[in-house]
Design an enzyme around this catalytic site. Structure first.
Site, PDB file in Angstrom:
ATOM      1  N   ASP A   1       6.488  -6.040   4.739  1.00 45.33           N
ATOM      2  CA  ASP A   1       6.261  -5.602   6.374  1.00 45.33           C
ATOM      3  C   ASP A   1       6.597  -4.137   6.284  1.00 45.33           C
ATOM      4  OD1 ASP A   1       9.125  -5.691   5.758  1.00 45.33           O
ATOM      5  OD2 ASP A   1       9.567  -6.997   7.498  1.00 45.33           O
TER       6      ASP A   1
ATOM      7  N   CYS B   1      10.515  -3.759   3.272  1.00 42.86           N
ATOM      8  CA  CYS B   1      10.813  -4.548   2.072  1.00 42.86           C
ATOM      9  C   CYS B   1      12.163  -3.872   1.418  1.00 42.86           C
ATOM     10  CB  CYS B   1       9.768  -4.679   0.981  1.00 42.86           C
ATOM     11  SG  CYS B   1       9.077  -3.037   0.470  1.00 42.86           S
TER      12      CYS B   1
ATOM     13  N   HIS C   1       6.322  -2.087  -3.394  1.00 42.08           N
ATOM     14  CA  HIS C   1       7.026  -2.899  -2.860  1.00 42.08           C
ATOM     15  C   HIS C   1       8.555  -3.392  -3.669  1.00 42.08           C
ATOM     16  CE1 HIS C   1       7.577  -6.683  -0.381  1.00 42.08           C
ATOM     17  NE2 HIS C   1       7.996  -7.392  -1.579  1.00 42.08           N
TER      18      HIS C   1
ATOM     19  N   HIS D   1      -2.677   6.930  11.391  1.00 44.42           N
ATOM     20  CA  HIS D   1      -3.052   5.549  10.891  1.00 44.42           C
ATOM     21  C   HIS D   1      -2.044   5.218  10.023  1.00 44.42           C
ATOM     22  CE1 HIS D   1      -7.461   6.324  12.219  1.00 44.42           C
ATOM     23  NE2 HIS D   1      -6.624   6.138  13.038  1.00 44.42           N
TER      24      HIS D   1
END
Length: 206
Positions: A13, A16, A120, A199
């Site tokens: 999300d 992490c 991640h 973005h």
């Protein structure tokens, strides 16, 4: 030391790193907002140490940036969190099989461990047996005690993940922007696109 090393998966999300640190330090996967504030306070209170050349942006701008839950953490944040908790943080990189150790120079007596796949962070823990509930996890290790055994187990798991290519090559991976569907290659193109358009919703694709 009894038990086996396990990889505890942290939700993807954009927070992490913070939630992985929260888990290994406090068994809490929901510490992101609090730890972002800890970092912003540490950086904001020492502008002589945390200068633009170190942070990559002006001190005040960085403090606002790190509080944004869409922004990712990395080495700067891990070094600050190591100091905040008074423990070493070992971050194992699956692609390079390297271990970056934060806080080593402070002679802390305890260490926690994270696993990084290029994009991640997950948490490392010792579980009493395969499939044991997370509440039985041990995540804090004595640097002068069981750490050698834990290190060798961690490295073995990292090597297995590397063999399976369970990592993202951030220089060459392909992404699609979830907002405008443009295709991008590598972390640099994604960062440039985010800067130009605002973005931040990217999906990996092959």
């Amino acid at each position: 030391m009894e038990g086996i090393i396990v990889r505890r998966v942290i939700p993807s999300d954009n927070s992490c790193l913070f939630n992985a640190v929260g888990y290994v330090m406090e068994h809490d996967k929901h510490k992101a907002q609090e730890l972002r504030q800890v970092i912003a306070a540490a950086v904001g209170s020492d502008p002589e140490k945390y200068i633009e050349a170190f942070l990559g942006k002006p001190n005040e701008e960085y403090c606002a940036w790190i509080l944004d839950s869409d922004k990712w953490g990395g080495a700067i944040e891990l070094s600050i969190l190591s100091e905040y908790y008074g423990r070493e943080i070992a971050a194992y990189d699956i692609q390079t099989m390297r271990c970056d150790l934060y806080g080593q120079e402070k002679k802390y007596t305890e260490r926690v461990m994270l696993l990084y796949d290029g994009l991640h962070y997950d948490a490392f823990s010792i579980s009493p047996f395969d499939g044991a509930p997370e509440e039985f996890d041990q995540t804090i290790f004595c640097v002068n005690g069981s750490i050698r055994t834990v290190e060798s187990q961690a490295l073995k798991l990292v090597q297995e993940e590397n063999r399976k290519r369970s990592y993202t090559d951030t220089a060459n991976f392909t992404l699609r922007c979830g907002q405008c569907s443009i295709g991008l290659v590598g972390q640099k193109e994604a960062a440039d696109h985010a800067r130009q358009t605002g973005h931040v919703n990217f999906q990996e694709y092959r």
